[in-house]
Design an enzyme around this catalytic site. Structure first.
Site, PDB file in Angstrom:
ATOM      1  N   ALA B  19      25.568 -15.732  18.710  1.00 16.11           N
ATOM      2  CA  ALA B  19      27.223 -15.588  18.531  1.00 16.11           C
ATOM      3  C   ALA B  19      27.232 -16.194  16.959  1.00 16.11           C
ATOM      4  O   ALA B  19      26.404 -16.280  16.343  1.00 16.11           O
ATOM      5  CB  ALA B  19      27.849 -16.694  19.427  1.00 16.11           C
ATOM      6  N   CYS B  20      28.368 -16.117  16.576  1.00 17.71           N
ATOM      7  CA  CYS B  20      28.827 -16.088  15.145  1.00 17.71           C
ATOM      8  C   CYS B  20      30.066 -16.368  14.463  1.00 17.71           C
ATOM      9  O   CYS B  20      30.927 -16.381  15.164  1.00 17.71           O
ATOM     10  CB  CYS B  20      28.379 -14.467  14.562  1.00 17.71           C
ATOM     11  SG  CYS B  20      26.814 -14.070  15.340  1.00 17.71           S
ATOM     12  N   GLY B  21      30.178 -16.118  13.217  1.00 19.51           N
ATOM     13  CA  GLY B  21      31.334 -16.021  12.243  1.00 19.51           C
ATOM     14  C   GLY B  21      31.252 -14.774  11.535  1.00 19.51           C
ATOM     15  O   GLY B  21      30.168 -14.375  11.117  1.00 19.51           O
ATOM     16  N   HIS B 187      28.313 -12.200   7.774  1.00 17.78           N
ATOM     17  CA  HIS B 187      27.760 -12.604   9.134  1.00 17.78           C
ATOM     18  C   HIS B 187      27.084 -14.042   9.028  1.00 17.78           C
ATOM     19  O   HIS B 187      26.267 -14.486   8.282  1.00 17.78           O
ATOM     20  CB  HIS B 187      27.029 -11.656   9.805  1.00 17.78           C
ATOM     21  CG  HIS B 187      26.928 -12.113  11.115  1.00 17.78           C
ATOM     22  ND1 HIS B 187      25.864 -12.465  11.779  1.00 17.78           N
ATOM     23  CD2 HIS B 187      27.650 -11.829  12.305  1.00 17.78           C
ATOM     24  CE1 HIS B 187      25.678 -12.688  13.025  1.00 17.78           C
ATOM     25  NE2 HIS B 187      26.738 -12.236  13.445  1.00 17.78           N
ATOM     26  N   ASN B 188      27.588 -14.993  10.034  1.00 14.14           N
ATOM     27  CA  ASN B 188      26.942 -16.208  10.004  1.00 14.14           C
ATOM     28  C   ASN B 188      26.435 -16.295  11.407  1.00 14.14           C
ATOM     29  O   ASN B 188      27.192 -16.206  12.417  1.00 14.14           O
ATOM     30  CB  ASN B 188      28.019 -17.228   9.715  1.00 14.14           C
ATOM     31  CG  ASN B 188      27.550 -18.695   9.768  1.00 14.14           C
ATOM     32  OD1 ASN B 188      26.292 -18.935   9.804  1.00 14.14           O
ATOM     33  ND2 ASN B 188      28.310 -19.665   9.655  1.00 14.14           N
TER      34      ASN B 188
END
Lengths: 501, 391, 251
Positions: B19-21, B187-188
């Site tokens: 999952a991410c930012g 993207h993180n």
């Protein structure tokens, strides 16, 4: 609609023994027994009996016997009586079939296929009755190393908050509402006396039980019942409940009729309303959201207590647990296929999730391979029956276990699986005052303490037999386990060798 | 065939869960700007990741080689690089090959060798295979055939930069502030089951398409099996790869407009479809009947980009966050609104798109917020930092 | 209840991680500060969380997720928009937001008030609940996205529909699973937008009192004319049952 469900049990009353004292009438929460004033005798409605055995135990003359009613449906390996009767229930109501307690289906019980080791000749076994034997466990995130000032020998490492337990067995989450207040109190008192922890469950904690706060794990679940700053501050450990083994992936409802005034006060909802626990926590739809809630709880309590995350054991449990640890949890609690419940759809309880032994092994191995096993404790739950199960779980990699059903059985539960009805004759899974007063918190606590004492003594005996005098030497030490009658694949997941190798 | 799973999904999980930012900026006027803004925005959302993956896509960064495919290749050992270069010489005219510029960064450990090659395909003009498919085929050959080598960017005049670390560390490592592009996505990453592999970071790329993604697709198993019928090989075992292939299938191969493709991935509920006018209803019924296996069921937000276009889309019941903002020619999309305000303190409007409704930005089209109340807009009217004490 | 404006402690949040910012806030409050002004706030989470003192916090900027989560007591005024999870499981206190608010604003809120000048995102007021004299309220100046008041178990949700095109609320799945509390809408709604657990009922005098008070407060915060807003038509939604899932199960 007339029910075509046949009665499941026969209540047999020995007329020679029965003295018409009506104890059975008073004791039965199911209104099975009744006094017939015309004939001046006590009789029974068999079809109401659930085989909880309250009457059997309390009958002063042992006049009662409960037997399974023989009902020989035509023999069929597929259409068993249970399958047929569930269809009757649904065709009469259009609803979901409910049940209580853990999965009762004959899935393989891995504890019965694992055996422990003992010393013979090459190293001595230890006599735990006279020699030191340590069971203390610290729950919480550990550091990867300890730093000491080489000159002053002063400790430089500050560990994350740690919580000690003197016996690696804690009381699993059982909410007030699902169980009675007296049971909550018995669990709290027993935890305090035995030096372990009890879990409030998701229904909050009655204010007068805050006295036992040093032994409380406060659960924060999707319903957020009774979750307020005092509650968070009170607890020794906070636990975010994502799922439970009896019903992975779904929520629950405490029916309005169980929401009495004291339950309402503890949950902080109006009397008589359904207490709905949604399936997800609506602020957690993803792993980074879980991290957000973990740190919200840490912020709310100024980083003073470990945060646990409880999940049901499911297919990708190892990857999920890894994510939970990386999200900042200090404890990962895993509840297996046989995890119990006050109420769950039977179809979920009996068909969803994986056995806890496989989950413990998978999670412990994965966290080690990723080098993050130190960052969290593992707590296992789901059907632990005795100290043998507990020690095998610890050898597979658990730090401690939760028990639920075993604790309730200690309080008198006969595992009749009707917890969801609120009519528990043993006064355990009910909020009805006339029933719940049957559990005396003090006596209940004593029974629970006795159980933990018995298990501790047994664990010490087994450890001594292995030549080990501290529990940490067996934790994750799978060399002390061997498999009997398991497949290659199962042994590979468990990381154990077959017996004889 | 090389086993990518060995790197990407070493424990053989059903798929890689992560999952991410996310963040994206498009200057619809085509003005190029440095990576500083997207880096700053990603750094602000540091806590959405866990340090096991960060990455960026930048469009318009190689104007001097605009007509070449820019292949970014990571290799784990010298021999792999030699094999890649031999392979490239065989199938492409290599205009230029050089190390991807990097700088020592303390938090970046054990990076692979990173080279880039500006190439023209050397394909038979009479071939029925299109130039794009030729490039895709050769990239797949390297990725599945040459041990220790992975092409992580293969578009024209664009590049993907990604690796194991937080995005701001990856950006520092790749000196991204020194590039200028007209469109950037970032993207993180928060993977749950991998100690991190450089190739596994986002953006996921093929040709000039990139996808960054937040969430987990519970329908992954059937999405993969559907795509396999159309010849896609899902080697990466990520939701993101599936999303990228689904967009490729729907938009490039089936020629569906972006808005329709979005309705395949995030379709209206049957109840909503039944309430539609007959023609529209038939369209949506047909889409679900044909592409039901491409319904991305579960929480997701993606930012997909290709030359001249950026598309942000959330799942149909909006289980992952997405905020959009506009300022002049600029379109911003982000997991968190604060990141937009950080890099654009005078943003004209920000809004929260409704789940399943794509936010689309295109070169030459000035972005505007939607007008409906449910996809609302709340212009602030004044600087956020105005000091105002209530009466 | 909250301190009159006294010495204002100003903290510049530029570049601060939430832990640093919140440490500073806690330190300032421990030293007796009762009014704090946070400037250049950009995405810092959990502001107001873990504070149990009735301080007043002004936020200039866009605070991060879980603003005021588990909060008890403080009054927060935001000159900007808020992100997701604002007022998460909040116990008491007040949040005044001069812009818009994101998803799950007021999730499981059990006390206090949130006033939002603009619109709100998905699932706002989800599972709000009340007990005794703790009755949370959320007043939204504009409109909301879908799943508003889902599982709502108590409290008051008000949508004023200001600056909403044609006064139409477009949210769907309003009040699905609602089994307590009340919602008021100024503007129009179609029955198909409602969850099957809620119904439209007529307003009573007591509703006018509740609305008068909340709208009055809203207008004092944001400078609207209360009489004008209150003169509009309001729709009232109530749950049809306090036991929406009573018939879900067999025996």
């Amino acid at each position: 609609m007339k029910s075509i469900l046949p009665p499941r049990f026969i209540v047999e009353r020995d007329p020679d023994r029965c003295i018409q004292c009506q104890v059975c009438v008073n004791q039965c929460g199911w209104e099975v027994h009744y006094y017939d004033p015309i004939d001046d005798v006590v009789r029974s409605y068999d079809e109401r009996c659930v085989a909880c055995h309250r009457c059997v135990v309390f009958c002063p003359t042992h006049a009662l016997t409960i037997r399974e009613r023989p009902l020989d449906y035509r023999r069929n390996a597929n259409w068993t009586p249970e399958v047929i009767e569930d269809i009757y229930k649904q065709s009469e109501t259009g609803g979901i079939v409910l049940t209580g307690m853990g999965n009762d289906k004959p899935y393989r019980n891995y504890w019965d296929h694992l055996v422990l080791n003992a010393s013979q000749v090459t190293n001595p076994s230890i006599d735990p009755l006279r020699e030191p034997m340590e069971l203390r466990t610290y729950l919480g995130a550990k550091s990867d190393r300890v730093e000491v000032d080489p000159d002053t020998l002063e400790l430089r490492t500050q560990l994350a908050p740690q919580v000690p337990i003197e016996v690696p067995v804690m009381f699993s989450a059982m909410s007030y509402g699902a169980i009675s207040l007296n049971v909550h109190e018995a669990l709290a008192r027993a935890a305090a006396e035995a030096g372990t922890l009890f879990n409030t469950g998701e229904g909050g904690l009655a204010r007068h039980l805050y006295e036992y706060k040093d032994h409380a794990i406060a659960q924060v679940a999707s319903g957020r019942f009774g979750v307020h700053p005092d509650y968070l501050e009170m607890a020794r450990v906070l636990e975010i409940k994502i799922g439970q083994g009896a019903k992975p992936g779904i929520g629950g409802h405490l029916p309005g009729e169980k929401v009495s005034e004291p339950v309402a006060a503890t949950r902080m909802i109006p009397v008589g309303t359904d207490a709905l626990s949604p399936a997800p926590q609506h602020d957690i739809y993803s792993i980074e959201d879980l991290s957000q809630l973990i740190y919200a709880l840490k912020e709310a309590t100024r980083y003073t207590k470990p945060v646990s995350v409880k999940i049901a054991a499911v297919h990708n449990v190892a990857a999920i647990a890894s994510g939970i640890v990386r999200a900042g949890a200090d404890i990962v609690a895993i509840d297996g296929l046989r995890g119990s419940t006050g109420a769950a759809p039977k179809i979920i309880r009996d068909n969803v999730g994986i056995p806890i032994a496989l989950a413990i092994a998978a999670v412990d191995s994965r966290l080690r391979e990723e080098g993050i096993r130190n960052r969290a404790s593992i707590v296992a739950a789901g059907g632990f029956r005795n100290s043998g199960d507990v020690l095998k779980a610890i050898a597979l990699g658990a730090d401690a276990v939760y028990i639920g059903t075993a604790a309730l059985v200690a309080l008198g539960c006969h595992v009749c699986q009707m917890c969801y009805t609120g009519r528990c004759s043993w006064g355990i899974a009910t909020t009805r005052p006339d029933l719940s007063k049957r559990v005396n918190p003090e006596i209940g606590a004593q029974r629970l303490v006795n159980l933990l004492r018995g298990w501790s003594l047994e664990i010490k005996e087994m450890l001594g037999g292995m030549g080990i005098n501290a529990l940490e030497s067996v934790r994750g030490n799978r060399l002390h386990l061997r498999a009997v009658g398991l497949t290659e694949a199962e042994m590979q997941v468990l990381g154990v060798k077959p017996a004889g190798m | 065939m090389k086993d990518l799973q060995r790197y990407q999904n070493r424990y053989g999980d059903d798929k890689v869960i992560e999952a991410c930012g996310l963040f994206g900026i498009l200057d619809t006027a085509g003005r190029r700007f440095s990576g500083a803004e997207v880096i700053q925005a990603m750094a602000l959302m540091h806590d959405r990741g866990n340090g096991l993956g960060g990455g960026f896509a930048a469009y318009g960064i190689y104007p001097e080689h605009a007509d070449c495919y820019a292949l970014h290749v990571m290799t784990m050992h010298e021999q792999a690089r030699e094999q890649v270069e031999a392979f490239l010489r065989c199938h492409f005219d290599v205009v230029k090959g050089e190390p991807v510029p990097t700088r020592p960064t303390p938090d970046i450990v054990d990076p692979p060798d990173l080279h880039r090659y500006f190439v023209h395909p050397r394909r038979d003009e009479a071939s029925e295979v299109s130039e794009e498919d030729y490039v895709v085929g050769r990239v797949m050959e390297i990725n599945s055939g040459i041990d220790g080598a992975f092409v992580f960017s293969s578009g024209k005049n664009m590049g993907v930069f990604k690796g194991v670390g937080y995005p701001e560390q990856i950006a520092e490592y790749f000196c991204l502030e020194s590039y200028e592009g007209y469109m950037w996505t970032g993207h993180n990453r928060f993977p749950t089951n991998t100690p991190g592999w450089w190739g596994g970071a986002h953006p996921f790329n093929i040709l000039d398409w990139t996808v960054v993604h937040n969430g987990e697709i519970s329908s992954y198993g059937i999405n993969v099996r559907f795509l396999e019928m159309y010849g896609y090989r899902c080697t990466m075992q990520t939701d993101t790869e599936v999303l990228a292939y689904a967009l490729d299938l729907l938009i490039r191969r089936h020629h569906l407009p972006v808005g329709i493709a979005a309705k395949v991935l995030a379709p209206p509920l049957w109840g909503e479809i039944e309430a539609m006018e007959p023609e529209e209803r038939r369209l949506h019924e047909t889409l679900r009947q044909v592409y039901g296996s491409l319904l991305m069921n579960g929480p997701f937000t993606i930012i997909a980009a290709h030359e001249g276009e950026m598309i942000a889309l959330g799942d149909r019941i909006r289980l992952r966050p997405l905020v959009a903002g506009v300022k002049g020619d600029r379109l911003y999309v982000s997991s968190e609104e604060s990141a937009i305000w950080l890099v654009c303190p005078d943003v004209e409007a920000t809004w929260i798109p409704v789940g399943g409704q794509p936010v689309v930005g295109r070169l030459g089209e000035t972005p505007t917020p939607p007008e409906t109340a449910s996809a609302y807009v709340m212009p602030m009217g004044a600087s956020l930092d105005m000091v105002k004490v209530e009466a | 209840m909250w301190a009159e404006v006294d010495t204002v402690v100003e903290i510049d949040a530029t570049g601060l991680h939430y832990r640093e910012l919140n440490e500073r806030i806690h330190a300032a409050v421990a030293e007796g500060a009762r009014t704090l002004r946070l400037v250049n706030v950009r995405g810092q989470r959990y502001i107001g969380t873990g504070l149990r003192v009735p301080v007043r916090i002004e936020i200039h900027g866009v605070p991060g997720n879980d603003l005021a989560a588990f909060m008890e007591g403080p009054r927060i005024v935001v000159y900007g928009n808020t992100q997701d999870g604002c007022g998460n499981t909040m116990n008491s206190g007040e949040i005044v937001i001069h812009g818009h608010a994101g998803d799950i604003t007021g999730l499981s809120m059990r006390g206090g008030r949130i006033f939002i000048r603009g619109n709100v995102g998905y699932r706002v007021g989800i599972h709000m609940k009340e007990y005794g004299d703790q009755r949370p309220a959320i007043v939204v100046g504009g409109t909301a996205q879908h799943f508003l008041g889902e599982y709502m178990a108590g409290g008051v949700l008000v949508l004023l529909g200001l600056d909403t095109p044609r006064g139409e609320h477009l949210a769907r799945f309003i009040g699905t699973g609602m089994h307590g509390g009340v919602m008021y809408f100024r503007g129009t709604l179609r029955p198909e937008q409602l969850g099957k657990e809620v119904g439209i009922v007529d307003l009573e005098e007591s509703d006018r009192e509740v609305l008068g008070k909340l709208v009055g407060e809203f207008c004092r915060h944001f400078g609207y004319d209360a009489a004008e807003i209150l003169s509009g038509d309001f729709i009232k939604l109530l749950p049809l049952s306090r036991r929406p899932y009573g018939r879900l199960y067999a025996y």
